[in-house]
Design an enzyme around this catalytic site. Structure first.
Site, PDB file in Angstrom:
ATOM      1  N   HIS A 419       0.829  -1.209   0.000  1.00 44.05           N
ATOM      2  CA  HIS A 419       0.000   0.000   0.000  1.00 44.05           C
ATOM      3  C   HIS A 419       0.865   1.262   0.000  1.00 44.05           C
ATOM      4  O   HIS A 419       0.537   2.256   0.653  1.00 44.05           O
ATOM      5  CB  HIS A 419      -0.912   0.013   1.234  1.00 44.05           C
ATOM      6  CG  HIS A 419      -1.976  -1.028   1.206  1.00 44.05           C
ATOM      7  ND1 HIS A 419      -2.776  -1.314   2.295  1.00 44.05           N
ATOM      8  CD2 HIS A 419      -2.387  -1.855   0.214  1.00 44.05           C
ATOM      9  CE1 HIS A 419      -3.625  -2.286   1.967  1.00 44.05           C
ATOM     10  NE2 HIS A 419      -3.409  -2.630   0.708  1.00 44.05           N
TER      11      HIS A 419
HETATM   12  C1  FAD Z   1      -0.356  -6.973  -5.373  1.00 43.93           C
HETATM   13  C2  FAD Z   1      -1.061  -5.763  -4.817  1.00 43.93           C
HETATM   14  C3  FAD Z   1      -2.245  -5.933  -4.110  1.00 43.93           C
HETATM   15  C4  FAD Z   1      -2.915  -4.821  -3.599  1.00 43.93           C
HETATM   16  N1  FAD Z   1      -4.156  -4.984  -3.048  1.00 43.93           N
HETATM   17  C5  FAD Z   1      -4.887  -3.894  -2.726  1.00 43.93           C
HETATM   18  C6  FAD Z   1      -6.244  -4.028  -2.311  1.00 43.93           C
HETATM   19  O1  FAD Z   1      -6.831  -5.115  -2.346  1.00 43.93           O
HETATM   20  N2  FAD Z   1      -6.900  -2.892  -1.908  1.00 43.93           N
HETATM   21  C7  FAD Z   1      -6.292  -1.665  -1.916  1.00 43.93           C
HETATM   22  O2  FAD Z   1      -6.923  -0.683  -1.512  1.00 43.93           O
HETATM   23  N3  FAD Z   1      -5.034  -1.504  -2.376  1.00 43.93           N
HETATM   24  C8  FAD Z   1      -4.339  -2.592  -2.803  1.00 43.93           C
HETATM   25  N4  FAD Z   1      -3.084  -2.424  -3.329  1.00 43.93           N
HETATM   26  C9  FAD Z   1      -2.588  -1.054  -3.507  1.00 43.93           C
HETATM   27  C10 FAD Z   1      -3.244  -0.354  -4.706  1.00 43.93           C
HETATM   28  O3  FAD Z   1      -3.436  -1.251  -5.774  1.00 43.93           O
HETATM   29  C11 FAD Z   1      -2.334   0.793  -5.098  1.00 43.93           C
HETATM   30  O4  FAD Z   1      -2.247   1.684  -3.996  1.00 43.93           O
HETATM   31  C12 FAD Z   1      -2.796   1.592  -6.302  1.00 43.93           C
HETATM   32  O5  FAD Z   1      -3.127   0.761  -7.383  1.00 43.93           O
HETATM   33  C13 FAD Z   1      -1.674   2.557  -6.666  1.00 43.93           C
HETATM   34  O6  FAD Z   1      -2.034   3.322  -7.773  1.00 43.93           O
HETATM   35  P1  FAD Z   1      -0.970   4.292  -8.456  1.00 43.93           P
HETATM   36  O7  FAD Z   1      -1.643   4.896  -9.611  1.00 43.93           O
HETATM   37  O8  FAD Z   1      -0.399   5.170  -7.413  1.00 43.93           O
HETATM   38  O9  FAD Z   1       0.228   3.341  -8.937  1.00 43.93           O
HETATM   39  P2  FAD Z   1       0.190   2.071  -9.887  1.00 43.93           P
HETATM   40  O10 FAD Z   1      -1.194   1.566 -10.058  1.00 43.93           O
HETATM   41  O11 FAD Z   1       1.214   1.140  -9.369  1.00 43.93           O
HETATM   42  O12 FAD Z   1       0.625   2.641 -11.320  1.00 43.93           O
HETATM   43  C14 FAD Z   1       1.927   2.983 -11.695  1.00 43.93           C
HETATM   44  C15 FAD Z   1       2.079   2.665 -13.182  1.00 43.93           C
HETATM   45  O13 FAD Z   1       3.207   3.339 -13.691  1.00 43.93           O
HETATM   46  C16 FAD Z   1       3.931   2.472 -14.554  1.00 43.93           C
HETATM   47  N5  FAD Z   1       5.308   2.980 -14.564  1.00 43.93           N
HETATM   48  C17 FAD Z   1       6.179   3.015 -13.531  1.00 43.93           C
HETATM   49  N6  FAD Z   1       7.334   3.588 -13.904  1.00 43.93           N
HETATM   50  C18 FAD Z   1       7.174   3.951 -15.209  1.00 43.93           C
HETATM   51  C19 FAD Z   1       8.024   4.589 -16.149  1.00 43.93           C
HETATM   52  N7  FAD Z   1       9.255   5.018 -15.803  1.00 43.93           N
HETATM   53  N8  FAD Z   1       7.572   4.775 -17.408  1.00 43.93           N
HETATM   54  C20 FAD Z   1       6.323   4.367 -17.774  1.00 43.93           C
HETATM   55  N9  FAD Z   1       5.474   3.744 -16.901  1.00 43.93           N
HETATM   56  C21 FAD Z   1       5.898   3.552 -15.631  1.00 43.93           C
HETATM   57  C22 FAD Z   1       3.748   1.114 -13.905  1.00 43.93           C
HETATM   58  O14 FAD Z   1       4.000   0.071 -14.807  1.00 43.93           O
HETATM   59  C23 FAD Z   1       2.296   1.180 -13.446  1.00 43.93           C
HETATM   60  O15 FAD Z   1       1.407   0.741 -14.446  1.00 43.93           O
HETATM   61  C24 FAD Z   1      -2.373  -3.519  -3.792  1.00 43.93           C
HETATM   62  C25 FAD Z   1      -1.163  -3.357  -4.476  1.00 43.93           C
HETATM   63  C26 FAD Z   1      -0.505  -4.455  -5.002  1.00 43.93           C
HETATM   64  C27 FAD Z   1       0.770  -4.262  -5.771  1.00 43.93           C
END
Ligand code: FAD
Length: 483
Positions: A419
């Site tokens: 998280h």
């Molecule tokens: C396995 C797992 C289970 C989880 N389960 C839960 C749950 O059940 N409930 C809950 O509330 N939260 C859960 N979480 C947390 C939740 O999914 C995340 O907090 C949320 O999805 C984060 O969103 P974000 O947009 O910040 O990042 P992310 O969704 O991680 O998006 C980042 C994106 O950027 C891309 N990226 C990174 N660097 C680069 C780059 N240099 N160039 C181009 N692209 C890049 C990545 O590939 C990714 O697609 C879980 C997380 C994981 C990993």
């Protein structure tokens, strides 16, 4: 040249991309992972991404960014992030719960007061159980459903209530307190609905999505961002834009800022990165919810029936969240060796704060991630209490025997909840560790903003996914309207 580049097509990136596109901007999403974009009526996603009974994050997964992270002492875990269109939200447990509104009292009150946050939570969801009842949304992009089908979830709920814990009919109630209840999930017809399906798919014809392309650095003209550089299968690339929105997640967003010269000047100079803007808060203050698991032997053999989502009920008691996972981790995560079923005990308001750091001036080098879980006596004490509570409820449930006590023995082994948040956090101009202002704009720059979980000014005390989506929607709206 496009109006807006979104770096990272994860949960927040998909929300921001759709929002900018609907406002009339030309948008390019640059995503390092593979892209499966379900256009209307045609779902090209492979079954392992849609099957909500599994999290496709095992050792052979093509959809993850498996970064090693220190947890405590000399112990390291694989701190997996999603690396596929939809990001971590495309591979996660589909637990889509709101944080209590009191969590937002530490967010900038000019733009993130309780009333505004509640309105945005309503806006993102279509709650199939509560409809448009007070404090719920019925017309948003994300379907929200609840189901308690797994035997351990039913038994734990029953046992928790029998031991005196309040049954909570709605974990999304704005002033929800302690108790036990059904987990809201972003699931429709047994499928995990990531933000790629919920937000991007309906506007797919208006957005350019560039998959398998890793952004390496931001390009600046003075303090104004003018584009990005990166590499894909054909080699290096450059894309220019009027505006760049960072959504690479709470590990990769601060890492990308640092490789672009935005971070603590001493750290950047040490590895030879030219300084564009001295912002010491980049990569500092990272938060997570440390989790310890208790394993047990089920009294009856699994009957092979459909277990549904990995988490169907949770119990909250003070800072602790107890998670009776519906199957053992080797069933939930393909590729793991056989394991006993487990209950997770997570600290949802820990003192511990970690860091993300650069290790060299190579933008493709792996960042150094240090969670520093359990560094304080208070965090350790809270988890001990949570383990005792979970053990009591499990023991009383009559479905489990041979329950382990993970705090007995020389090694304490907290894992993370995955998280990760708060690593490029929001704050006022006089807050020296603030990286972005209340709208997500990166301080000291023009045309550059953050919309993902890195910008949270303080950790939320629930799973962050619903809050990531709510906050990305709010930040994108604010950024369109003039910042
Ligand atoms: C396995 C797992 C289970 C989880 N389960 C839960 C749950 O059940 N409930 C809950 O509330 N939260 C859960 N979480 C947390 C939740 O999914 C995340 O907090 C949320 O999805 C984060 O969103 P974000 O947009 O910040 O990042 P992310 O969704 O991680 O998006 C980042 C994106 O950027 C891309 N990226 C990174 N660097 C680069 C780059 N240099 N160039 C181009 N692209 C890049 C990545 O590939 C990714 O697609 C879980 C997380 C994981 C990993």
């Amino acid at each position: 040249m496009v109006d807006v580049i979104i770096v990272g097509g994860g949960s927040a990136g998909c929300v921001a991309a759709a929002t900018f596109a609907r406002a009339g901007a030309s948008v390019m999403v640059i995503e390092v992972g593979p892209v499966f974009l379900p256009a209307a009526g045609h779902d090209s996603r492979p079954p392992d991404l849609t099957d909500v009974r599994r999290m496709p994050i095992g050792p052979e997964s093509p959809y993850t960014d498996p970064i090693s992270a220190r947890t405590t002492g000399d112990r390291h875990v694989v701190a997996t992030r999603g690396r596929v269109l939809g990001g971590s939200g495309a591979v996660n447990g589909a637990y889509f719960v709101r944080a209590p509104l009191s969590d937002f009292d530490t967010w900038p009150q000019d733009l993130w007061d309780r009333k505004t946050v509640a309105r945005y939570y309503n806006r993102i969801e279509a709650d199939h159980d509560f409809g448009d009842a007070d404090h719920h949304g019925s017309t948003g992009p994300v379907p929200v459903t609840r189901s308690i089908s797994a035997p351990i979830a039913q038994a734990f709920l029953h046992s928790g209530v029998a031991s005196g814990h309040r049954h909570l009919g709605d974990l999304n109630a704005p002033t929800v307190g302690d108790g036990i209840g059904a987990v809201p999930s972003n699931v429709r017809d047994g499928q995990r609905i990531s933000m790629a399906e919920a937000y991007l798919s309906p506007v797919a014809d208006r957005i350019t999505v560039r998959g398998r392309s890793q952004v390496a650095r931001l390009l600046f003209d003075g303090d104004r961002v003018i584009g990005v550089t990166g590499r894909d299968d054909d080699g290096p690339f450059v894309v220019h834009a009027d505006r760049v929105v960072l959504a690479a997640g709470a590990v990769r967003t601060p890492n990308l800022l640092m490789h672009s010269g935005i971070g603590h000047a001493d750290t950047l100079r040490r590895v030879g990165i030219p300084v564009v803007q001295h912002l010491p808060g980049v990569g500092a203050g990272m938060a997570d919810h440390p989790e310890i698991t208790i394993t047990y032997l089920p009294r009856t053999a699994p009957d092979g029936s459909d277990r549904g989502t990995p988490l169907q009920v949770v119990l909250h008691s003070g800072p602790i969240e107890i998670r009776p996972y519906t199957s053992s981790f080797d069933h939930l995560i393909p590729g793991l060796p056989p394991m006993l079923p487990a209950i997770g005990v997570a600290h949802m308001t820990p003192d511990a704060r970690g860091t993300v750091d650069v290790t060299s001036d190579d933008p493709f080098s792996v960042p150094n991630v240090d969670h520093r879980y359990l560094d304080t006596a208070a965090d350790r004490e809270a988890l001990r209490g949570g383990i005792a509570l979970a053990t009591d409820i499990l023991a009383a449930s009559t479905v489990a025997s041979d329950i382990t006590d993970p705090m007995v023995g020389p090694k304490v082994s907290p894992g993370g909840s995955l998280h990760t948040m708060c690593s490029a956090r929001m704050g006022a101009d006089d807050d020296v560790l603030a990286v972005v202002g209340s709208t997500g704009r990166v301080r000291g720059t023009r045309g550059l903003s953050v919309v993902d979980a890195s910008m949270f000014p303080a950790p939320v005390s629930r799973g962050p996914h619903a809050t990531v989506v709510m906050a990305a929607q709010r930040a994108a709206d604010l950024q369109i309207n003039g910042d």
